[in-house]
Design an enzyme around this catalytic site. Structure first.
Site, short mmCIF file in Angstrom:
data_model
loop_
_atom_site.label_atom_id
_atom_site.label_comp_id
_atom_site.label_asym_id
_atom_site.label_seq_id
_atom_site.Cartn_x
_atom_site.Cartn_y
_atom_site.Cartn_z
N ARG A 76 40.86 44.42 27.93
CA ARG A 76 40.06 45.71 28.03
C ARG A 76 39.97 46.53 29.26
O ARG A 76 40.41 46.03 30.24
CB ARG A 76 38.49 45.26 27.64
CG ARG A 76 37.60 44.57 28.63
CD ARG A 76 37.11 45.44 29.83
NE ARG A 76 36.27 44.86 30.80
CZ ARG A 76 36.00 44.84 31.94
NH1 ARG A 76 36.56 46.11 32.48
NH2 ARG A 76 34.88 44.69 32.45
N GLU A 183 28.79 50.71 28.64
CA GLU A 183 28.67 50.75 30.09
C GLU A 183 29.44 52.01 30.83
O GLU A 183 29.25 52.66 31.81
CB GLU A 183 29.01 49.44 31.00
CG GLU A 183 28.56 49.41 32.52
CD GLU A 183 29.02 48.18 33.12
OE1 GLU A 183 28.45 46.94 32.62
OE2 GLU A 183 29.51 48.31 34.19
N ARG A 187 34.98 51.80 26.43
CA ARG A 187 35.81 50.56 26.78
C ARG A 187 36.93 50.42 25.59
O ARG A 187 36.58 50.28 24.46
CB ARG A 187 34.87 49.37 26.57
CG ARG A 187 33.87 49.34 27.58
CD ARG A 187 34.66 48.58 28.99
NE ARG A 187 33.92 48.81 30.09
CZ ARG A 187 33.07 47.86 30.63
NH1 ARG A 187 33.04 46.70 30.22
NH2 ARG A 187 32.46 48.06 31.78
N THR A 231 32.85 47.62 40.20
CA THR A 231 33.79 46.52 39.95
C THR A 231 34.86 46.67 38.99
O THR A 231 35.74 46.08 38.73
CB THR A 231 33.21 45.19 39.45
OG1 THR A 231 32.58 45.67 38.26
CG2 THR A 231 32.03 44.79 40.32
N ARG A 238 40.34 44.11 32.47
CA ARG A 238 39.93 42.70 32.46
C ARG A 238 40.67 42.14 31.54
O ARG A 238 40.49 42.34 30.21
CB ARG A 238 38.49 42.64 32.34
CG ARG A 238 38.13 41.26 32.47
CD ARG A 238 36.39 40.72 32.58
NE ARG A 238 35.85 40.63 31.19
CZ ARG A 238 35.78 39.33 30.59
NH1 ARG A 238 36.31 38.32 31.20
NH2 ARG A 238 35.40 39.34 29.34
N ARG A 267 33.88 33.55 33.31
CA ARG A 267 32.63 33.87 32.66
C ARG A 267 32.27 32.97 31.59
O ARG A 267 32.93 32.10 30.94
CB ARG A 267 32.92 35.36 32.09
CG ARG A 267 33.09 36.18 33.21
CD ARG A 267 32.99 37.75 32.43
NE ARG A 267 33.15 38.95 33.48
CZ ARG A 267 32.92 40.03 33.30
NH1 ARG A 267 32.87 40.72 32.28
NH2 ARG A 267 32.85 40.90 34.40
N GLU A 272 29.80 37.92 29.95
CA GLU A 272 29.18 37.97 31.43
C GLU A 272 27.55 37.45 31.55
O GLU A 272 26.93 37.69 30.64
CB GLU A 272 29.24 39.40 31.94
CG GLU A 272 28.80 39.58 33.49
CD GLU A 272 29.06 40.83 33.73
OE1 GLU A 272 28.75 41.89 33.18
OE2 GLU A 272 29.41 41.14 35.16
#
Ligand code: ADP
Ligand code: ARG
Length: 305
Positions: A76, A183, A187, A231, A238, A267, A272
């Site tokens: 992603r 977030e 994404r 991050t 990721r 993870r 997460e």
């Protein structure tokens, strides 16, 4: 745009067990509060390099065609639209605007990636549970996101664009999707139930390239793509697998040593801050800035091997 330093550090203050604890409510936060952001970014990404992107096609051997260890691959990235506050600081109207812009851009995706937009508003519980089990939609964020302001108004203005390229019975059952207003504004996700990392990446890259022609993203000359959480800046990538490691599960220190040596992270099976279940680890790259997308994928492949 009125996003304060107090808001930027609130999640970390309210959650002293935070790993990072810092959020950006808009692109300006990165320059306005640069003394703080710079230190956090350097300490997480271990890089002072300028962001460079390489989304060109990759060819790699499939690591585990027999699915002895690797169950699935998910890659992603995160993007935010230039000129609109990020999820910690955006309002209902801005969320609706992002939904409109993203669904508009999705109409121009190449034929293999075309699909449908599912709004999280008004989904019945049964459909919600089914889509969640398939990892196609996202739940309301955790306490870290709550304190950062990301959950305000959930599920209003949130949704997933889902396409299922090819035949659902084709090898790996590939999926391309975009989570809207989780977030980050976007994404962008590519996944399949295989270890064919190159195929999953190439599909993601096609999607990113198409979306980038219809949407202008928040981009910094040094940090690359700007995101709510520091991050996720840079490539925003990721790239990881769900891998069953029954023997290494009993030798966690050895596993952690290997993972660290390859700049990867572990993870939990549910994402997460969740637990590893039945020895299924989510192993992915840790740093998203300072390497190109191509290099991140090659390093992940090498580390997993
Ligand atoms: P993100 O990757 O978006 O930062 P998470 O770590 O919470 O956030 O992962 C999001 C979801 O994707 C979780 O439900 C997680 O179980 C799922 N997931 C992550 N990696 C894989 C994978 N390789 N295969 C299948 N599902 C995955
Ligand atoms: N803010 C949380 C912490 O500091 C999460 C950080 C990284 N993860 C994320 N989803 N942005 O622990």
């Amino acid at each position: 745009w009125g996003y304060s330093l107090d808001q930027a550090i609130r999640s970390g203050i309210e959650n002293p067990d935070s790993a990072i604890g810092l959020y950006a409510g808009d692109a300006q936060a990165y320059t306005l509060f640069s003394d703080l952001f710079k230190k956090v970014i350097q300490s997480y990404h271990k890089s002072q390099d300028t962001h460079v992107s390489d989304l060109g096609p990759i060819e790699l051997e499939d690591l585990d065609p027999g699915k002895e260890y690797i169950l699935s691959t998910r890659i992603r990235t995160a993007r935010n639209i230039k000129g609109i506050p990020f999820p910690p600081h955006m309002d209902d109207q801005e969320r609706t605007l992002v939904e409109k812009r993203v669904t508009g851009a999705c109409r121009h995706l190449p034929p293999g990636l075309a699909g449908v937009y599912i709004s999280l508003e008004n989904l019945d519980t049964e459909t919600q549970n089914r889509l969640r089990a398939q990892k196609l939609i996202f739940p309301k964020g955790d306490r870290f996101m709550e304190a950062a302001g990301v959950n305000r108004g959930f599920p209003k203005g949130r949704g997933t664009f889902i396409s299922r390229p090819g035949d659902p019975k084709s090898p790996g059952n590939p999926i391309f999707m975009i989570w809207v207003n989780e977030e980050d504004h976007l994404r962008i996700i590519s996944m399949e139930t295989s270890s064919n990392i190159a195929r999953v990446f190439n599909q993601l890259a096609r999607g990113i390239q198409s979306l980038s022609t219809s949407l202008e993203f928040a981009l910094d000359p040094l940090y690359g793509n700007l995101t709510s959480c520091p991050t996720n800046i840079g490539t925003g990538l990721r790239a990881g697998v769900h891998i069953r490691l029954e023997k290494l599960d009993k030798k966690r220190q050895t596993l952690e040593r290997i993972v660290r040596a390859h700049h990867l992270q572990i993870r939990g099976t549910g994402g997460e801050k969740t637990r590893v279940r039945k020895a299924v680890f989510d192993i992915s790259n840790k740093h998203r800035l300072g390497k190109t997308e191509r290099q991140i994928i090659l390093d992940l492949h090498q580390g997993l091997k």
